[in-house]
Enzyme design. Structure first.
Site, PDB file in Angstrom:
ATOM      1  N   GLU A   1       4.383  -5.214   6.998  1.00 24.19           N
ATOM      2  CA  GLU A   1       3.800  -4.284   7.790  1.00 24.19           C
ATOM      3  C   GLU A   1       4.223  -4.142   9.319  1.00 24.19           C
ATOM      4  O   GLU A   1       3.895  -3.029   9.910  1.00 24.19           O
ATOM      5  CB  GLU A   1       2.064  -4.872   7.866  1.00 24.19           C
ATOM      6  CG  GLU A   1       1.433  -4.520   6.158  1.00 24.19           C
ATOM      7  CD  GLU A   1       1.682  -5.669   5.419  1.00 24.19           C
ATOM      8  OE1 GLU A   1       2.608  -6.522   5.735  1.00 24.19           O
ATOM      9  OE2 GLU A   1       0.880  -5.607   4.521  1.00 24.19           O
TER      10      GLU A   1
ATOM     11  N   ALA B   1       0.702  -1.330   0.042  1.00 22.49           N
ATOM     12  CA  ALA B   1      -0.014   0.031  -0.037  1.00 22.49           C
ATOM     13  C   ALA B   1       0.780   1.300   0.042  1.00 22.49           C
ATOM     14  O   ALA B   1       2.021   1.195   0.283  1.00 22.49           O
ATOM     15  CB  ALA B   1      -0.981   0.047   1.359  1.00 22.49           C
TER      16      ALA B   1
ATOM     17  N   GLU C   1      -0.211  -9.696  -1.169  1.00 22.12           N
ATOM     18  CA  GLU C   1      -1.616 -10.068  -0.823  1.00 22.12           C
ATOM     19  C   GLU C   1      -2.199 -10.136  -2.005  1.00 22.12           C
ATOM     20  O   GLU C   1      -3.068 -10.856  -2.347  1.00 22.12           O
ATOM     21  CB  GLU C   1      -2.103  -9.078   0.200  1.00 22.12           C
ATOM     22  CG  GLU C   1      -1.582  -9.147   1.445  1.00 22.12           C
ATOM     23  CD  GLU C   1      -1.987  -8.055   2.451  1.00 22.12           C
ATOM     24  OE1 GLU C   1      -1.665  -6.905   2.192  1.00 22.12           O
ATOM     25  OE2 GLU C   1      -2.744  -8.344   3.485  1.00 22.12           O
TER      26      GLU C   1
HETATM   27  N1  CO8 Z   1       4.526   3.327  -0.690  1.00 22.22           N
HETATM   28  C1  CO8 Z   1       4.784   4.422  -1.275  1.00 22.22           C
HETATM   29  N2  CO8 Z   1       6.345   4.736  -1.472  1.00 22.22           N
HETATM   30  C2  CO8 Z   1       6.766   3.840  -1.782  1.00 22.22           C
HETATM   31  C3  CO8 Z   1       6.559   2.605  -1.224  1.00 22.22           C
HETATM   32  C4  CO8 Z   1       5.350   2.175  -0.595  1.00 22.22           C
HETATM   33  N3  CO8 Z   1       5.170   1.059  -0.190  1.00 22.22           N
HETATM   34  N4  CO8 Z   1       7.581   1.806  -1.464  1.00 22.22           N
HETATM   35  C5  CO8 Z   1       8.533   2.391  -2.272  1.00 22.22           C
HETATM   36  N5  CO8 Z   1       8.318   3.747  -2.369  1.00 22.22           N
HETATM   37  C6  CO8 Z   1       9.048   4.580  -2.928  1.00 22.22           C
HETATM   38  C7  CO8 Z   1      10.032   5.102  -2.008  1.00 22.22           C
HETATM   39  O1  CO8 Z   1       9.443   6.040  -1.143  1.00 22.22           O
HETATM   40  C8  CO8 Z   1      10.849   5.969  -3.024  1.00 22.22           C
HETATM   41  O2  CO8 Z   1      10.554   7.113  -3.368  1.00 22.22           O
HETATM   42  P1  CO8 Z   1      11.464   8.371  -3.426  1.00 22.22           P
HETATM   43  O3  CO8 Z   1      12.531   7.981  -4.602  1.00 22.22           O
HETATM   44  O4  CO8 Z   1      10.546   9.642  -3.793  1.00 22.22           O
HETATM   45  O5  CO8 Z   1      12.120   8.456  -2.137  1.00 22.22           O
HETATM   46  C9  CO8 Z   1      10.871   5.061  -4.280  1.00 22.22           C
HETATM   47  O6  CO8 Z   1       9.546   4.252  -4.162  1.00 22.22           O
HETATM   48  C10 CO8 Z   1      11.815   4.105  -4.316  1.00 22.22           C
HETATM   49  O7  CO8 Z   1      11.951   3.084  -3.287  1.00 22.22           O
HETATM   50  P2  CO8 Z   1      13.430   3.152  -2.370  1.00 22.22           P
HETATM   51  O8  CO8 Z   1      14.402   4.445  -2.615  1.00 22.22           O
HETATM   52  O9  CO8 Z   1      12.759   2.867  -0.987  1.00 22.22           O
HETATM   53  O10 CO8 Z   1      13.974   1.683  -3.007  1.00 22.22           O
HETATM   54  P3  CO8 Z   1      14.885   0.702  -2.599  1.00 22.22           P
HETATM   55  O11 CO8 Z   1      15.331  -0.054  -3.466  1.00 22.22           O
HETATM   56  O12 CO8 Z   1      15.983   1.446  -1.470  1.00 22.22           O
HETATM   57  O13 CO8 Z   1      14.063  -0.059  -1.470  1.00 22.22           O
HETATM   58  C11 CO8 Z   1      12.095  -1.322  -0.735  1.00 22.22           C
HETATM   59  C12 CO8 Z   1      12.930  -0.683  -1.815  1.00 22.22           C
HETATM   60  C13 CO8 Z   1      12.696  -2.232  -0.127  1.00 22.22           C
HETATM   61  C14 CO8 Z   1      10.943  -1.964  -1.437  1.00 22.22           C
HETATM   62  C15 CO8 Z   1      11.595  -0.038  -0.009  1.00 22.22           C
HETATM   63  O14 CO8 Z   1      10.970   0.998  -0.996  1.00 22.22           O
HETATM   64  C16 CO8 Z   1      10.433  -0.485   0.896  1.00 22.22           C
HETATM   65  O15 CO8 Z   1      10.871  -0.820   2.148  1.00 22.22           O
HETATM   66  N6  CO8 Z   1       9.235  -0.017   0.575  1.00 22.22           N
HETATM   67  C17 CO8 Z   1       8.138  -0.242   1.292  1.00 22.22           C
HETATM   68  C18 CO8 Z   1       7.753  -1.399   1.573  1.00 22.22           C
HETATM   69  C19 CO8 Z   1       6.666  -1.792   2.589  1.00 22.22           C
HETATM   70  O16 CO8 Z   1       6.803  -1.626   3.773  1.00 22.22           O
HETATM   71  N7  CO8 Z   1       5.406  -2.287   2.103  1.00 22.22           N
HETATM   72  C20 CO8 Z   1       4.381  -2.467   2.964  1.00 22.22           C
HETATM   73  C21 CO8 Z   1       3.369  -1.342   2.892  1.00 22.22           C
HETATM   74  S1  CO8 Z   1       1.790  -1.449   3.927  1.00 22.22           S
HETATM   75  C22 CO8 Z   1       0.961  -2.567   3.191  1.00 22.22           C
HETATM   76  O17 CO8 Z   1       0.865  -2.636   2.347  1.00 22.22           O
HETATM   77  C23 CO8 Z   1      -0.464  -2.673   4.002  1.00 22.22           C
HETATM   78  C24 CO8 Z   1      -1.527  -3.219   3.069  1.00 22.22           C
HETATM   79  C25 CO8 Z   1      -2.666  -3.494   3.861  1.00 22.22           C
HETATM   80  C26 CO8 Z   1      -3.298  -1.862   4.063  1.00 22.22           C
HETATM   81  C27 CO8 Z   1      -4.345  -1.949   4.887  1.00 22.22           C
HETATM   82  C28 CO8 Z   1      -4.800  -0.345   5.246  1.00 22.22           C
HETATM   83  C29 CO8 Z   1      -5.151   0.143   6.239  1.00 22.22           C
END
Ligand code: CO8
Length: 260
Positions: A134, A66, A114
């Site tokens: 999460e 998300a 998911e």
């Molecule tokens: N949301 C928003 N932006 C994101 C997300 C995300 N999930 N993942 C990556 N991005 C963005 C980064 O902020 C970054 O943006 P910017 O260039 O503007 O800084 C860009 O994408 C590239 O990402 P990274 O620079 O972080 O790339 P890396 O190669 O260093 O890392 C990762 C890649 C490991 C995937 C890292 O980006 C990461 O950890 N992302 C988050 C992953 C995460 O935690 N996902 C779970 C989210 S929660 C969820 O899915 C819950 C679902 C149910 C929701 C229920 C609602 C209430």
């Protein structure tokens, strides 16, 4: 409908939805979920579409979960509503009458895993990474991950992934039965489409019956599941496709399924 957050294509009976927010690693925001829902309306309305493939734009990410920047703005009620919205839309993928293949081309995290879990099976690229991170954000999976993952890989392995938030590689995901097959990134889509074409050549009635029998049977005891199967079998036997398939075998020719 004009789509901005997904790419929706359909040709020769196969629809492809590509999650397309590369700057956010294809993270799911409310607009993307609305577009996904609209694309599914189009798929349901189009009798010619026989298989759906889901993938992500670029070579780095399927869906990185998300959209955390959007999540961070939610109050409790908005969080619950977003979770339900995602669950309903992801539930629709599982309930689609046609087979759905996830071609996971990179990160499939949180809502991305998911989404893939709601598909009928998963193909992955060698660089794909799966996880439910999460817990690291102080929340839990909200798009069905606590329910579908244990059903697929068993509760203990699922709990380890959910409690630690650690990512696993495509190879590990295949080892534990989450992923069916792993391919080099360059051939992932072609392999997914090859399988999609092979499935699309089968009878629509029997595909629908097979999917429903497996899905409905998973939630009931074996005896009830066998009744579900017998009912689905009867529907196939009564169908034109069922008659054509058996007749073609006897006449030693390839079956021409009409989907009725
Ligand atoms: N949301 C928003 N932006 C994101 C997300 C995300 N999930 N993942 C990556 N991005 C963005 C980064 O902020 C970054 O943006 P910017 O260039 O503007 O800084 C860009 O994408 C590239 O990402 P990274 O620079 O972080 O790339 P890396 O190669 O260093 O890392 C990762 C890649 C490991 C995937 C890292 O980006 C990461 O950890 N992302 C988050 C992953 C995460 O935690 N996902 C779970 C989210 S929660 C969820 O899915 C819950 C679902 C149910 C929701 C229920 C609602 C209430």
């Amino acid at each position: 409908m004009a789509y901005e957050n997904i790419i929706f294509e359909a040709a020769e009976g196969i629809a492809t939805i590509t999650f397309n927010r590369p700057k956010a690693l294809n993270a799911l925001n409310g607009d993307l979920l609305d577009e996904l829902s609209a694309a599914m309306d189009e798929i349901v309305a189009d009798e010619d579409i026989r298989v759906l493939v889901l993938t992500g734009a670029g070579e780095k990410s399927f869906v990185a979960g998300a959209d955390i920047t959007e999540l961070a703005t939610f109050n409790t009620l908005q969080g619950k509503m977003f979770a339900r919205k995602g669950q309903l839309i992801i539930g629709r993928i599982q309930e689609l009458a046609i087979p759905v293949i996830a071609a996971v081309n990179g990160f499939a995290l949180g809502g991305g895993s998911e989404m893939a879990l709601a598909c009928d099976f998963i193909y992955a690229s060698e660089n794909a990474m799966f996880g439910l991170p999460e817990i690291t954000l102080g929340i839990i999976p909200g798009f069905g991950g606590t329910q579908r993952l244990p059903r697929l890989i068993g509760s203990n392995r699922a709990k380890e992934m959910i409690f630690t938030g650690k990512m696993i590689s495509a190879a590990e995901a295949m080892e534990i039965g989450m992923v069916n097959r792993v391919f080099p990134q360059s051939s992932l889509m072609e392999e997914a489409l090859k399988t999609a074409r092979a499935i699309a050549a089968k009878g629509k009635v029997s595909l629908r019956a097979a999917k429903q029998a497996v899905n409905s049977g998973l939630n009931v005891d074996l005896a009830t599941g066998c009744h579900i199967e017998a009912d689905a079998f009867a529907i196939c036997m009564a169908s034109e496709d069922g008659k054509e398939g058996t007749r073609a075998f006897i006449e030693k020719r390839k079956a021409q399924f009409k989907g009725s």
